[in-house]
Write a protein that holds these residues in place. Sequence first.
Motif, PDB file in Angstrom:
ATOM      1  N   THR A 161       0.834  -1.201   0.000  1.00 61.93           N
ATOM      2  CA  THR A 161       0.000   0.000   0.000  1.00 61.93           C
ATOM      3  C   THR A 161       0.869   1.251   0.000  1.00 61.93           C
ATOM      4  O   THR A 161       0.617   2.212  -0.750  1.00 61.93           O
ATOM      5  CB  THR A 161      -0.927  -0.006   1.224  1.00 61.93           C
ATOM      6  OG1 THR A 161      -1.733  -1.185   1.189  1.00 61.93           O
ATOM      7  CG2 THR A 161      -1.826   1.214   1.248  1.00 61.93           C
ATOM      8  N   ALA A 182       2.500   1.651  -3.501  1.00 60.48           N
ATOM      9  CA  ALA A 182       1.527   1.994  -4.530  1.00 60.48           C
ATOM     10  C   ALA A 182       1.056   3.440  -4.384  1.00 60.48           C
ATOM     11  O   ALA A 182       0.984   4.191  -5.359  1.00 60.48           O
ATOM     12  CB  ALA A 182       0.342   1.035  -4.478  1.00 60.48           C
ATOM     13  N   GLU A 183       0.754   3.839  -3.161  1.00 64.74           N
ATOM     14  CA  GLU A 183       0.200   5.184  -2.968  1.00 64.74           C
ATOM     15  C   GLU A 183       1.255   6.276  -3.154  1.00 64.74           C
ATOM     16  O   GLU A 183       0.972   7.331  -3.722  1.00 64.74           O
ATOM     17  CB  GLU A 183      -0.458   5.289  -1.593  1.00 64.74           C
ATOM     18  CG  GLU A 183      -1.705   4.422  -1.482  1.00 64.74           C
ATOM     19  CD  GLU A 183      -2.518   4.696  -0.229  1.00 64.74           C
ATOM     20  OE1 GLU A 183      -2.185   5.636   0.519  1.00 64.74           O
ATOM     21  OE2 GLU A 183      -3.494   3.959   0.001  1.00 64.74           O
ATOM     22  N   GLY A 204       1.800   6.560  -6.869  1.00 73.06           N
ATOM     23  CA  GLY A 204       0.628   6.870  -7.665  1.00 73.06           C
ATOM     24  C   GLY A 204       0.219   5.746  -8.590  1.00 73.06           C
ATOM     25  O   GLY A 204      -0.485   5.976  -9.585  1.00 73.06           O
ATOM     26  N   GLU A 219      -1.393   1.605  -9.156  1.00 72.10           N
ATOM     27  CA  GLU A 219      -2.571   0.877  -8.689  1.00 72.10           C
ATOM     28  C   GLU A 219      -2.233  -0.360  -7.887  1.00 72.10           C
ATOM     29  O   GLU A 219      -3.057  -0.850  -7.108  1.00 72.10           O
ATOM     30  CB  GLU A 219      -3.446   0.502  -9.898  1.00 72.10           C
ATOM     31  CG  GLU A 219      -4.035   1.723 -10.573  1.00 72.10           C
ATOM     32  CD  GLU A 219      -4.539   1.451 -11.974  1.00 72.10           C
ATOM     33  OE1 GLU A 219      -5.683   1.857 -12.271  1.00 72.10           O
ATOM     34  OE2 GLU A 219      -3.800   0.856 -12.786  1.00 72.10           O
ATOM     35  N   GLU A 257       1.064   9.938 -11.696  1.00 76.58           N
ATOM     36  CA  GLU A 257       0.238  11.096 -12.030  1.00 76.58           C
ATOM     37  C   GLU A 257       0.706  11.776 -13.316  1.00 76.58           C
ATOM     38  O   GLU A 257      -0.004  12.630 -13.856  1.00 76.58           O
ATOM     39  CB  GLU A 257       0.269  12.101 -10.867  1.00 76.58           C
ATOM     40  CG  GLU A 257      -0.336  11.550  -9.592  1.00 76.58           C
ATOM     41  CD  GLU A 257      -0.114  12.431  -8.370  1.00 76.58           C
ATOM     42  OE1 GLU A 257      -0.652  12.092  -7.298  1.00 76.58           O
ATOM     43  OE2 GLU A 257       0.609  13.453  -8.483  1.00 76.58           O
ATOM     44  N   SER A 302      -1.609  15.330  -4.316  1.00 77.77           N
ATOM     45  CA  SER A 302      -2.478  14.205  -3.961  1.00 77.77           C
ATOM     46  C   SER A 302      -2.148  13.675  -2.574  1.00 77.77           C
ATOM     47  O   SER A 302      -1.011  13.742  -2.107  1.00 77.77           O
ATOM     48  CB  SER A 302      -2.320  13.079  -4.986  1.00 77.77           C
ATOM     49  OG  SER A 302      -0.961  12.684  -5.070  1.00 77.77           O
ATOM     50  N   PHE A 333      -1.766  10.677   0.353  1.00 74.43           N
ATOM     51  CA  PHE A 333      -1.202   9.326   0.379  1.00 74.43           C
ATOM     52  C   PHE A 333      -1.227   8.811   1.810  1.00 74.43           C
ATOM     53  O   PHE A 333      -1.301   9.586   2.767  1.00 74.43           O
ATOM     54  CB  PHE A 333       0.230   9.303  -0.174  1.00 74.43           C
ATOM     55  CG  PHE A 333       1.174  10.249   0.516  1.00 74.43           C
ATOM     56  CD1 PHE A 333       1.889   9.857   1.644  1.00 74.43           C
ATOM     57  CD2 PHE A 333       1.354  11.536   0.037  1.00 74.43           C
ATOM     58  CE1 PHE A 333       2.754  10.725   2.285  1.00 74.43           C
ATOM     59  CE2 PHE A 333       2.224  12.414   0.672  1.00 74.43           C
ATOM     60  CZ  PHE A 333       2.922  12.006   1.797  1.00 74.43           C
ATOM     61  N   LEU A 334      -1.182   7.508   1.956  1.00 80.77           N
ATOM     62  CA  LEU A 334      -1.180   6.828   3.256  1.00 80.77           C
ATOM     63  C   LEU A 334      -2.330   7.326   4.131  1.00 80.77           C
ATOM     64  O   LEU A 334      -2.142   7.678   5.301  1.00 80.77           O
ATOM     65  CB  LEU A 334       0.167   7.011   3.961  1.00 80.77           C
ATOM     66  CG  LEU A 334       1.415   6.564   3.182  1.00 80.77           C
ATOM     67  CD1 LEU A 334       2.652   6.658   4.067  1.00 80.77           C
ATOM     68  CD2 LEU A 334       1.271   5.177   2.608  1.00 80.77           C
ATOM     69  N   THR A 335      -3.514   7.309   3.566  1.00 79.97           N
ATOM     70  CA  THR A 335      -4.693   7.785   4.298  1.00 79.97           C
ATOM     71  C   THR A 335      -5.327   6.703   5.152  1.00 79.97           C
ATOM     72  O   THR A 335      -6.165   7.010   6.001  1.00 79.97           O
ATOM     73  CB  THR A 335      -5.744   8.325   3.321  1.00 79.97           C
ATOM     74  OG1 THR A 335      -6.098   7.286   2.392  1.00 79.97           O
ATOM     75  CG2 THR A 335      -5.200   9.519   2.548  1.00 79.97           C
ATOM     76  N   HIS A 336      -4.972   5.457   4.937  1.00 76.16           N
ATOM     77  CA  HIS A 336      -5.563   4.358   5.707  1.00 76.16           C
ATOM     78  C   HIS A 336      -5.230   4.517   7.192  1.00 76.16           C
ATOM     79  O   HIS A 336      -4.122   4.956   7.552  1.00 76.16           O
ATOM     80  CB  HIS A 336      -5.033   3.019   5.196  1.00 76.16           C
ATOM     81  CG  HIS A 336      -5.772   1.826   5.713  1.00 76.16           C
ATOM     82  ND1 HIS A 336      -5.559   1.299   6.958  1.00 76.16           N
ATOM     83  CD2 HIS A 336      -6.743   1.066   5.146  1.00 76.16           C
ATOM     84  CE1 HIS A 336      -6.346   0.253   7.140  1.00 76.16           C
ATOM     85  NE2 HIS A 336      -7.081   0.097   6.042  1.00 76.16           N
ATOM     86  N   ALA A 381      -4.021  -4.451  -1.324  1.00 74.19           N
ATOM     87  CA  ALA A 381      -3.708  -3.275  -0.511  1.00 74.19           C
ATOM     88  C   ALA A 381      -4.424  -3.417   0.816  1.00 74.19           C
ATOM     89  O   ALA A 381      -5.182  -4.369   1.030  1.00 74.19           O
ATOM     90  CB  ALA A 381      -4.131  -1.998  -1.235  1.00 74.19           C
TER      91      ALA A 381
END
Length: 962
Positions: A135, A138-139, A142, A144, A261, A466, A468-471, A949
């Motif tokens: 995760t 990937a984040e 940018g 998938e 991006e 953008s 990132f790492l919002t989880h 992810a």
Amino acid sequence: MSQTPSSLRELENHDAFIARHIGPNDAEIARMLRTVGHDSLESLTEAIVPAKIKSAAPLTLPQAMTEVDALAKIRAVADRNQVFRSFIGQGYYGTHTPNVILRNVLENPAWYTAYTPYQAEISQGRMEALINFQTMCAELTGMEIANASLLDEATAAAEAMTLAKRSAKSKSDTFFVSKHVHPQTLEVLHTRAEPLGIKLHVGDDAEAAGMDSFGVLLQYPDTVGRIHDYRALADAAHARGALVAVATDLLALTLIAAPGEWGADIVVGNTQRFGVPFGFGGPHAAFMACRDAYKRSMPGRLIGVSIDAEGNKAYRLTLQTREQHIRREKATSNICTAQVLLAVMASMYAVYHGPEGLVRIARRTHRLAAILAAALGKAGVAVGKDYFDTLHVTGIDAAAIHAKAEAARINLRRIDARSVGISLDETATRADVAALAALFGASIEDIDALDAATADALPATLLRKSAFLTHPIFNTHHSEHELLRYLRSLADKDLAMDRTMIPLGSCTMKLNATAEMIPVTWPEFANIHPLAPAAQTQGYKELIDGLEAMLVEITGYDAVSLQPNAGAQGEYAGLLAIRAYHRSRGEGHRDICLIPESAHGTNPASAQMCGMKVVVTRCDANGNVDLEDIRMQAEKHSANLAAIMLTYPSTHGVFEEDVVAICDIVHQHGGQVYTDGANMNALVGVAKPGKWGSDVSHLNLHKTFCIPHGGGGPGVGPCAVKSHLAPFLPKAFAEDGVRTAGTGQGAMVSAASFGSASILPISWMYITLMGQQGLRKATQVALLNANYIARRLAPHYPTLYTGRNGLVAHECILDLRPLKDATGISAEDVAKRLIDFGFHAPTLSFPVAGTLMVEPTESESQHELDRFIDAMIQIRDEIRAVEDGRLDRDDNPLRNAPHTAFAVSASEWAHAYPRELAAFPLPSLKLQKYWSPVARVDNVWGDKNIMCACIPMDAYKEEAEA
């Protein structure tokens, strides 16, 4: 009781490490020998090992040492290294390993002694950490999807090249590489491209837009720190049917636009600066991220989310048909490992700091670079623009600057006579910036004032916008207490060597002694940049030279390269040496590689990567390679025979009698003999492949020589060769970043000259601690333990293959196929049922489907062997109960294993067998019980519903509401 030693010599010998490493004591060894029908280890060895290959003389190595003496000896070696402040960069950066991660991951056997997560149910903790890694990668990039780590940035770039070749619309054979990539990456690309017929074109970025190629590789930021806007170039490459690969820096991506991006299709890099020390080049976890469209071609391992038998989310290795053991000569890569331990560290670095913490680290690093650049600019020194952390300083007398730096115990990057590179990182301080400025005659009187007056040097059009790492996982564990508990909760879900024997055939899970591990984190080994000047790395030179000499003596070869940082990479290096040898003799047409059908799957994969054509040879009914078929194939392909790849002892776990004859046949027809070193644990001190006719072997230091598996990496796969192949071993990198004559004159296979150098002290310590006699005894006890298991289980499970005198080598294959035919109970059911007993399963269905291959190693005591045997006998009794109708054919403890605590303690129990049989099949389990955190994982569901992810939090909410 045994008699207490009385003489000084006896007392000193008693304190040696041998008895700490070897599990059974002398009394247990005697009892086990009686069970297998022998009166001594020497007698057993004589009965197992063919006389033609036995070593006539003992190893020429020193006697065993105590842990105290060995640690003192390696301490003196470490002290010969000099730890300077390194601002060299070139893909390697200073970093602070958070102490909570250092102690509870890198130095914790619950993490470093675990195995590859092939058995999903007992690997949920490390797979959650790897999902976090995927995760994160990937984040930040940018993209998938990302894999669960690769070996290093250079080999990851090579994998991106071959992924692009398979996936691009363009049919060109040309791969464009920016001249601004790291030099070591370019070297490895050259190595990997040529045997595959790929043409590398290295040039200015502007050339890529108009070039017909299947792929483009860019460095972002580039090797001297410049951040380029590649959007137009990416569009142009796509218009021509090419894929765009980007090598990048994850910390930089917290501040600048993600490659995904602006048009990248594949993104690779190294997570080293996320809390993993320099280590003189490794081990570090590289990564690959890509667009979803390419996930089925992505090399390496990929952790996915599935469901278990109770309908709960569970992690597993997904898309397993990509595993190279399965695809063999049709494989797209020979990767058989990852860098799991290092990936876990990097992922936990991100979990601990969170997105805001990473941005703070990146901002501070950039500000220090900008302040230094401003100070140099004021002093009239030319510095490049548009950078993140690396300054390209030009128009100077580089030799004079390096001399000043050396006097100040500072390392800068060597580029050319008129320029240097300076890479800042999270370890840099205000004092460092002042000292660096002073090297160029600049002074900083008020750093805060200079900071306030200095603008950022990040290009405004490429600032990251953008999230990132919002989880929540990356936004929860920022206090040490919380991370400590999170790490403990993950470790508690898994089975590693600190809890139980891992009896994996072919994988040699033996003791990784604490004394062997201790030097790894010493600053004198951990904090050395791989391009540090040779004068600062004399300790590493002594260590590496010494270890190479030890391995030469143990194997009977003449030279060793420690550069390959995985077993399969060692195979590749060995085959490249064979290929180069034939070419040097004007026989470059030799491209046929004979490989027995029983060989490890990486063997044919490595051969095809070297441009060789694989011819599979047969095995006979006893599992031995078919000598006559090898003779026939060697004669048939005599004009073009390049090599044969053997595994010895065989993949079937026996010492075959014809190995010398096979070597002779291949040599008669102009070929070379490669011997896979995966089973070297059965040979050390007993036989030397380099003396019976073999020309080259790779060795697994993470197997025979005690480097821990780390949950699926790190590994080290040295390549050992006879003298005629020595000139073609991998070349080393010079301290100025260009090729130089190192161990050999062949091609680089890894990013760093000595691969994963920082873990070499482990094997050095093991050999030093065990000494001449201990190494031989370890091999003999490994043979004993395997035969003890085979003999005691013989009334319950037949051993599929045996060698001379009805004995096996260091592992045995238990044949469960007749039981499957009679009851429907499969080898997989037995593997899952062993979890209820607290055991990791043996190797499942390899090399023969429907079997279990057991390798106990010498470090397991008789008590632990008997515990495993008792479990297997109880399981056989349960299968017998299915046979005679006492247990239902479909609803029984084996088909439903493993049983979770939740299932056993639930208010309803729907099964026909009692809860106690499910949970406590043996009374001893009531005293100490491992509970699988999930029920049996559904592999098919996972491959049909791929998610790789972090599980969204609403999924947990849905489960709670269900």
